[in-house]
Design an enzyme around this catalytic site. Structure first.
Site, PDB file in Angstrom:
ATOM      1  N   ARG A  32      40.638  48.097  56.446  1.00 10.02           N
ATOM      2  CA  ARG A  32      40.086  46.838  55.929  1.00 10.02           C
ATOM      3  C   ARG A  32      40.059  45.755  57.012  1.00 10.02           C
ATOM      4  O   ARG A  32      39.105  44.984  57.106  1.00 10.02           O
ATOM      5  CB  ARG A  32      40.915  46.345  54.735  1.00 10.02           C
ATOM      6  CG  ARG A  32      40.702  47.165  53.467  1.00 10.02           C
ATOM      7  CD  ARG A  32      41.486  46.612  52.314  1.00 10.02           C
ATOM      8  NE  ARG A  32      41.061  45.275  51.921  1.00 10.02           N
ATOM      9  CZ  ARG A  32      41.810  44.472  51.153  1.00 10.02           C
ATOM     10  NH1 ARG A  32      42.984  44.885  50.726  1.00 10.02           N
ATOM     11  NH2 ARG A  32      41.370  43.263  50.833  1.00 10.02           N
ATOM     12  N   GLN A  52      41.515  33.580  46.409  1.00  8.81           N
ATOM     13  CA  GLN A  52      42.276  34.812  46.189  1.00  8.81           C
ATOM     14  C   GLN A  52      42.020  35.790  47.345  1.00  8.81           C
ATOM     15  O   GLN A  52      42.655  36.815  47.436  1.00  8.81           O
ATOM     16  CB  GLN A  52      41.834  35.464  44.874  1.00  8.81           C
ATOM     17  CG  GLN A  52      42.047  34.594  43.650  1.00  8.81           C
ATOM     18  CD  GLN A  52      41.317  35.151  42.440  1.00  8.81           C
ATOM     19  OE1 GLN A  52      41.851  35.963  41.693  1.00  8.81           O
ATOM     20  NE2 GLN A  52      40.073  34.743  42.264  1.00  8.81           N
ATOM     21  N   HIS A  63      46.765  34.775  47.887  1.00  5.44           N
ATOM     22  CA  HIS A  63      47.138  36.181  48.030  1.00  5.44           C
ATOM     23  C   HIS A  63      47.396  36.565  49.486  1.00  5.44           C
ATOM     24  O   HIS A  63      47.380  37.757  49.836  1.00  5.44           O
ATOM     25  CB  HIS A  63      46.066  37.087  47.404  1.00  5.44           C
ATOM     26  CG  HIS A  63      45.958  36.922  45.924  1.00  5.44           C
ATOM     27  ND1 HIS A  63      44.841  37.314  45.207  1.00  5.44           N
ATOM     28  CD2 HIS A  63      46.799  36.388  45.007  1.00  5.44           C
ATOM     29  CE1 HIS A  63      45.029  37.025  43.920  1.00  5.44           C
ATOM     30  NE2 HIS A  63      46.196  36.475  43.777  1.00  5.44           N
ATOM     31  N   GLU A  83      27.249  38.231  37.521  1.00  5.10           N
ATOM     32  CA  GLU A  83      27.344  38.641  36.118  1.00  5.10           C
ATOM     33  C   GLU A  83      28.457  37.845  35.448  1.00  5.10           C
ATOM     34  O   GLU A  83      29.265  37.211  36.117  1.00  5.10           O
ATOM     35  CB  GLU A  83      27.628  40.136  35.997  1.00  5.10           C
ATOM     36  CG  GLU A  83      28.947  40.541  36.619  1.00  5.10           C
ATOM     37  CD  GLU A  83      29.173  42.038  36.632  1.00  5.10           C
ATOM     38  OE1 GLU A  83      30.360  42.432  36.686  1.00  5.10           O
ATOM     39  OE2 GLU A  83      28.183  42.802  36.614  1.00  5.10           O
TER      40      GLU A  83
HETATM   41  N1  APR Z   1      27.953  36.588  44.457  1.00  8.21           N
HETATM   42  C1  APR Z   1      28.705  36.134  43.413  1.00  8.21           C
HETATM   43  N2  APR Z   1      29.561  36.924  42.690  1.00  8.21           N
HETATM   44  C2  APR Z   1      29.618  38.226  43.033  1.00  8.21           C
HETATM   45  C3  APR Z   1      28.832  38.786  44.095  1.00  8.21           C
HETATM   46  C4  APR Z   1      27.973  37.895  44.819  1.00  8.21           C
HETATM   47  N3  APR Z   1      27.206  38.321  45.825  1.00  8.21           N
HETATM   48  N4  APR Z   1      29.116  40.127  44.186  1.00  8.21           N
HETATM   49  C5  APR Z   1      30.049  40.386  43.213  1.00  8.21           C
HETATM   50  N5  APR Z   1      30.342  39.247  42.524  1.00  8.21           N
HETATM   51  C6  APR Z   1      31.316  39.068  41.445  1.00  8.21           C
HETATM   52  C7  APR Z   1      31.504  40.249  40.507  1.00  8.21           C
HETATM   53  O1  APR Z   1      30.584  40.183  39.435  1.00  8.21           O
HETATM   54  C8  APR Z   1      32.946  40.054  40.028  1.00  8.21           C
HETATM   55  O2  APR Z   1      32.992  39.209  38.882  1.00  8.21           O
HETATM   56  O3  APR Z   1      32.573  38.897  42.065  1.00  8.21           O
HETATM   57  C9  APR Z   1      33.616  39.332  41.192  1.00  8.21           C
HETATM   58  C10 APR Z   1      34.593  40.174  42.009  1.00  8.21           C
HETATM   59  O4  APR Z   1      35.664  40.510  41.177  1.00  8.21           O
HETATM   60  P1  APR Z   1      36.887  41.398  41.735  1.00  8.21           P
HETATM   61  O5  APR Z   1      36.352  42.519  42.517  1.00  8.21           O
HETATM   62  O6  APR Z   1      37.764  41.668  40.562  1.00  8.21           O
HETATM   63  O7  APR Z   1      37.606  40.421  42.780  1.00  8.21           O
HETATM   64  P2  APR Z   1      38.619  39.202  42.499  1.00  8.21           P
HETATM   65  O8  APR Z   1      38.325  38.506  41.216  1.00  8.21           O
HETATM   66  O9  APR Z   1      38.656  38.388  43.717  1.00  8.21           O
HETATM   67  O10 APR Z   1      40.021  40.006  42.360  1.00  8.21           O
HETATM   68  C11 APR Z   1      41.203  39.273  42.182  1.00  8.21           C
HETATM   69  O11 APR Z   1      42.527  41.259  42.472  1.00  8.21           O
HETATM   70  O12 APR Z   1      42.634  43.221  43.595  1.00  8.21           O
HETATM   71  C12 APR Z   1      43.211  41.990  43.475  1.00  8.21           C
HETATM   72  O13 APR Z   1      44.399  40.692  45.058  1.00  8.21           O
HETATM   73  C13 APR Z   1      43.136  41.199  44.768  1.00  8.21           C
HETATM   74  O14 APR Z   1      42.487  38.886  45.115  1.00  8.21           O
HETATM   75  C14 APR Z   1      42.172  40.069  44.418  1.00  8.21           C
HETATM   76  C15 APR Z   1      42.342  39.927  42.932  1.00  8.21           C
END
Ligand code: APR
Ligand code: ZN
Length: 250
Positions: free
Chosen positions: A67, A98, A116, A218
């Site tokens: 990563r 985050q 985080h 979404e």
């Molecule tokens: N623009 C806007 N939103 C987007 C895009 C984009 N180009 N691509 C994806 N998304 C949205 C998705 O729809 C989803 O709702 O971003 C979100 C990503 O969600 P996660 O993958 O769950 O990431 P996050 O919310 O940051 O996770 C929280 O979980 O795994 C742990 O510690 C890690 O900080 C992380 C925490």
């Protein structure tokens, strides 16, 4: 909706932003729970818990080094730069993230709270040794080490990020909650809103009468509390929002 969001942001007295992995998706950094998300491909309990690290530190380091290499090649996108610009204009007071990818800092955000941790920081598992590999310009060398050891005491080094089941850094969390209680508007960008205690932040703003503007491709777990939902990619939506705010303030 965009015009309304721009008006509210331009008139806000204490706006903050709360970001997740989605804001860095357009920079080529994988999200966690999206279609090709990391946790769709790998098991977090094998790679992102203190138990996994004590069980198999080599496997966990291989994952984090992969990563780190990927993120080291990534550049901030329009969304990161728009937030830095809004801070420079005096509109945005802080970014609470985050993300561990350091892209907000690279884009120029000054008041950044990393809930985080940061993937380019390491710390010792025994003594209080810490190092920022970007600041010490030793990332390349570090990535060559199979199992990184502490230069002070020889114990294992670990990534300075928050793993599942671990508490968030106290200072950052209390600062984030303090900002959320003060904010009259929050931009919630690219997060699923599923991971706590970070996901409390937009609720605290809402409970204190603040406005919640969400930007996501979404709907998320936070959409029910959003006053305005702007569907779209963060880079595109934030680029437009910044231009609209500038027009209002001109
Ligand atoms: N623009 C806007 N939103 C987007 C895009 C984009 N180009 N691509 C994806 N998304 C949205 C998705 O729809 C989803 O709702 O971003 C979100 C990503 O969600 P996660 O993958 O769950 O990431 P996050 O919310 O940051 O996770 C929280 O979980 O795994 C742990 O510690 C890690 O900080 C992380 C925490
Ligand atoms: Zn040590």
């Amino acid at each position: 909706m965009m015009a309304e969001a721009a008006k509210l942001l331009a008139r806000s007295k204490f706006a903050i932003a709360f970001t997740g992995a989605g804001i860095s998706a357009e920079s080529g950094v994988p999200t966690f729970r999206g279609k090709d998300g990391l946790w769709m491909r790998y098991r977090p309990e094998e790679l992102a818990t203190p138990e996994a690290f004590s069980r198999n530190p080599r496997l966990v380091w291989d994952f984090y080094k992969w990563r780190m290499k990927l993120i080291a090649k990534a550049r901030p996108n329009r969304a990161h730069y728009a937030l830095a610009k809004l801070e420079e204009m005096g509109i945005l007071k802080a970014v609470i993230t985050q993300n561990v990818d350091d892209l907000h800092r690279e884009a120029g955000t000054k008041n950044l709270i990393e809930l985080h941790g940061n993937i380019f920081r390491v710390r010792c598992t025994s003594c209080d040794y810490r190092e920022n590999l970007k600041e010490s310009c030793s990332l390349e060398e570090f990535l060559r080490e199979e199992l990184p050891k502490c230069p002070n005491c020889g114990s294992l080094l670990r990534p300075d990020v928050v793993w599942f089941g671990e508490p968030l850094p106290e200072e950052e969390l209390s600062e984030a909650f303090k900002l959320a209680r003060r904010a009259d508007l929050i931009l919630v960008i690219g997060t699923s809103g599923l991971v706590y205690p970070a996901a409390y932040i937009p609720y605290i703003v809402k409970e204190n009468g603040g406005i919640v503007i969400e930007i996501n491709v979404e709907e998320s777990a936070l959409t029910p509390i959003a006053d305005i939902f702007l569907r779209g990619k963060a880079g595109e939506v934030m680029g437009t929002l910044l231009e609209e705010v500038k027009k209002i303030l001109d």
